[in-house]
Design a protein around this motif. Structure first.
Motif, PDB file in Angstrom:
ATOM      1  N   PHE A  62       8.279 -10.345  15.153  1.00  0.00           N
ATOM      2  CA  PHE A  62       7.798 -11.075  13.976  1.00  0.00           C
ATOM      3  C   PHE A  62       8.673 -11.009  12.708  1.00  0.00           C
ATOM      4  O   PHE A  62       9.251 -10.049  12.471  1.00  0.00           O
ATOM      5  N   VAL A  63       8.450 -11.819  11.668  1.00  0.00           N
ATOM      6  CA  VAL A  63       8.747 -11.799  10.300  1.00  0.00           C
ATOM      7  C   VAL A  63       7.602 -11.373   9.470  1.00  0.00           C
ATOM      8  O   VAL A  63       6.606 -12.165   9.548  1.00  0.00           O
ATOM      9  N   ALA A  64       7.750 -10.261   8.695  1.00  0.00           N
ATOM     10  CA  ALA A  64       6.875  -9.971   7.733  1.00  0.00           C
ATOM     11  C   ALA A  64       7.185 -10.032   6.208  1.00  0.00           C
ATOM     12  O   ALA A  64       8.446 -10.005   5.922  1.00  0.00           O
ATOM     13  N   LEU A  65       6.263 -10.439   5.276  1.00  0.00           N
ATOM     14  CA  LEU A  65       6.585 -10.155   3.933  1.00  0.00           C
ATOM     15  C   LEU A  65       5.729  -9.291   3.383  1.00  0.00           C
ATOM     16  O   LEU A  65       4.659  -9.086   3.472  1.00  0.00           O
ATOM     17  N   GLY A  66       6.338  -8.378   2.348  1.00  0.00           N
ATOM     18  CA  GLY A  66       5.507  -7.537   1.570  1.00  0.00           C
ATOM     19  C   GLY A  66       5.791  -7.416   0.006  1.00  0.00           C
ATOM     20  O   GLY A  66       6.941  -7.501  -0.171  1.00  0.00           O
ATOM     21  N   GLY A  67       4.642  -7.238  -0.570  1.00  0.00           N
ATOM     22  CA  GLY A  67       4.844  -7.085  -2.128  1.00  0.00           C
ATOM     23  C   GLY A  67       4.236  -5.861  -2.761  1.00  0.00           C
ATOM     24  O   GLY A  67       3.265  -5.450  -2.240  1.00  0.00           O
ATOM     25  N   VAL A  68       4.718  -5.113  -3.705  1.00  0.00           N
ATOM     26  CA  VAL A  68       4.163  -3.975  -4.487  1.00  0.00           C
ATOM     27  C   VAL A  68       4.442  -4.060  -6.112  1.00  0.00           C
ATOM     28  O   VAL A  68       5.333  -4.462  -6.290  1.00  0.00           O
ATOM     29  N   ALA A  69       3.194  -3.706  -6.316  1.00  0.00           N
ATOM     30  CA  ALA A  69       3.294  -3.649  -7.913  1.00  0.00           C
ATOM     31  C   ALA A  69       2.661  -2.265  -8.526  1.00  0.00           C
ATOM     32  O   ALA A  69       1.880  -1.700  -7.964  1.00  0.00           O
ATOM     33  N   ARG A  70       3.433  -1.691  -9.396  1.00  0.00           N
ATOM     34  CA  ARG A  70       2.635  -0.269  -9.897  1.00  0.00           C
ATOM     35  C   ARG A  70       2.894  -0.500 -11.477  1.00  0.00           C
ATOM     36  O   ARG A  70       3.712  -0.912 -12.113  1.00  0.00           O
ATOM     37  N   VAL A  71       1.733   0.038 -12.089  1.00  0.00           N
ATOM     38  CA  VAL A  71       1.657   0.229 -13.497  1.00  0.00           C
ATOM     39  C   VAL A  71       1.075   1.933 -13.680  1.00  0.00           C
ATOM     40  O   VAL A  71       0.608   2.263 -13.037  1.00  0.00           O
ATOM     41  N   GLY A  72       1.585   2.201 -15.029  1.00  0.00           N
ATOM     42  CA  GLY A  72       1.221   3.293 -15.336  1.00  0.00           C
ATOM     43  C   GLY A  72       1.366   3.723 -16.678  1.00  0.00           C
ATOM     44  O   GLY A  72       2.134   3.027 -17.668  1.00  0.00           O
ATOM     45  N   ALA A  73       0.412   4.598 -17.424  1.00  0.00           N
ATOM     46  CA  ALA A  73       0.540   4.942 -18.861  1.00  0.00           C
ATOM     47  C   ALA A  73       0.110   6.529 -19.029  1.00  0.00           C
ATOM     48  O   ALA A  73      -0.746   7.042 -18.372  1.00  0.00           O
ATOM     49  N   ALA A  74       0.858   7.118 -19.895  1.00  0.00           N
ATOM     50  CA  ALA A  74       0.465   8.450 -20.434  1.00  0.00           C
ATOM     51  C   ALA A  74       0.040   8.275 -21.989  1.00  0.00           C
ATOM     52  O   ALA A  74       0.657   7.708 -22.665  1.00  0.00           O
ATOM     53  N   LEU A  75      -1.071   8.914 -22.068  1.00  0.00           N
ATOM     54  CA  LEU A  75      -1.454   8.752 -23.663  1.00  0.00           C
ATOM     55  C   LEU A  75      -1.832  10.065 -24.000  1.00  0.00           C
ATOM     56  O   LEU A  75      -2.341  11.028 -23.335  1.00  0.00           O
ATOM     57  N   LEU A 127      24.273  12.576 -15.141  1.00  0.00           N
ATOM     58  CA  LEU A 127      23.115  13.205 -15.966  1.00  0.00           C
ATOM     59  C   LEU A 127      21.820  12.610 -15.609  1.00  0.00           C
ATOM     60  O   LEU A 127      21.601  11.348 -15.183  1.00  0.00           O
ATOM     61  N   PRO A 128      20.680  13.301 -15.733  1.00  0.00           N
ATOM     62  CA  PRO A 128      19.344  13.090 -15.216  1.00  0.00           C
ATOM     63  C   PRO A 128      18.623  11.902 -16.142  1.00  0.00           C
ATOM     64  O   PRO A 128      19.086  11.760 -17.373  1.00  0.00           O
ATOM     65  N   ALA A 129      18.071  11.227 -15.459  1.00  0.00           N
ATOM     66  CA  ALA A 129      17.262   9.970 -16.113  1.00  0.00           C
ATOM     67  C   ALA A 129      15.965  10.793 -17.097  1.00  0.00           C
ATOM     68  O   ALA A 129      15.432  11.850 -16.720  1.00  0.00           O
ATOM     69  N   VAL A 130      15.573  10.314 -18.161  1.00  0.00           N
ATOM     70  CA  VAL A 130      14.806  11.057 -18.971  1.00  0.00           C
ATOM     71  C   VAL A 130      13.595  10.418 -18.786  1.00  0.00           C
ATOM     72  O   VAL A 130      12.418  11.309 -19.187  1.00  0.00           O
ATOM     73  N   GLY A 131      13.212   9.544 -18.181  1.00  0.00           N
ATOM     74  CA  GLY A 131      11.578   8.943 -17.756  1.00  0.00           C
ATOM     75  C   GLY A 131      10.980   8.589 -18.893  1.00  0.00           C
ATOM     76  O   GLY A 131      11.715   8.467 -19.944  1.00  0.00           O
ATOM     77  N   GLY A 132       9.606   8.269 -18.833  1.00  0.00           N
ATOM     78  CA  GLY A 132       9.134   7.714 -19.795  1.00  0.00           C
ATOM     79  C   GLY A 132       7.598   7.572 -19.832  1.00  0.00           C
ATOM     80  O   GLY A 132       7.169   8.219 -18.764  1.00  0.00           O
ATOM     81  N   ALA A 133       7.006   7.307 -20.889  1.00  0.00           N
ATOM     82  CA  ALA A 133       5.196   7.348 -20.818  1.00  0.00           C
ATOM     83  C   ALA A 133       4.441   6.064 -20.309  1.00  0.00           C
ATOM     84  O   ALA A 133       3.398   6.103 -20.152  1.00  0.00           O
ATOM     85  N   LEU A 134       5.586   5.080 -20.139  1.00  0.00           N
ATOM     86  CA  LEU A 134       4.932   3.810 -19.725  1.00  0.00           C
ATOM     87  C   LEU A 134       5.806   3.344 -18.510  1.00  0.00           C
ATOM     88  O   LEU A 134       6.843   3.625 -18.191  1.00  0.00           O
ATOM     89  N   LEU A 135       4.959   2.759 -17.370  1.00  0.00           N
ATOM     90  CA  LEU A 135       5.614   2.376 -16.197  1.00  0.00           C
ATOM     91  C   LEU A 135       5.060   1.200 -15.728  1.00  0.00           C
ATOM     92  O   LEU A 135       3.966   0.740 -15.644  1.00  0.00           O
TER      93      LEU A 135
END
Length: 140
Positions: A62-75, A127-135
């Motif tokens: 079969f054929v399938a469709l998938g979606g993903v959403a992510r959010v994040g925050a640091a305070l 060089l490594p990624a430094v990351g962040g406080a929001l995603l």
């Protein structure tokens, strides 16, 4: 770091590794710096939603469709206005299950290398990624 965390998952997918039908929701909260233990002081929350549907049936599958959403925050904890996240506490993108064709945690801004400092993997692009406080991220 001294932290307390809580994670919750509601999973209605037909398979965890390669889902073809159903939905999944994840949420997590981490609080670091309660009391006098540790030097980190922040609240970090992250959530993800994914949905998968079978589009059509074929002779051999079969054929399938998938979606993903992510959010994040640091305070900052207790609203002191200063957020100093250590590298492991930051949000990152990249990796086979997050963003294909990139190394794990390999997407984003890079920290400048000091003159004469050794390269991490023998390559100027390593060089490594430094990351962040929001995603925020979404994919199909």
């Amino acid at each position: 770091k001294c932290a307390l965390s809580y994670a919750l998952r509601a999973d209605g997918r037909d398979a965890a590794a390669a889902p073809t039908d159903g939905a999944c929701a994840d949420a997590s909260v981490e609080v670091a710096g309660l009391g006098d233990a540790g030097d980190a002081r922040f609240v970090k929350a992250e959530g993800a939603l994914q949905n998968h549907i079978r589009v059509t049936k074929l002779q051999n599958g079969f054929v399938a469709l998938g979606g993903v959403a992510r959010v994040g925050a640091a305070l900052p904890l207790f609203g002191n206005g200063v957020l100093d996240l250590a590298m492991p506490d930051r949000f990152y993108l990249g990796g086979p299950l997050r963003l294909r064709a990139f190394e794990r945690c390999g997407v984003g801004a890079r920290s400048p290398r000091a003159r004469g400092a050794p390269l991490l993997a023998g390559d100027a692009t390593a060089l490594p990624a430094v990351g962040g406080a929001l995603l925020w991220a979404a994919s199909l």
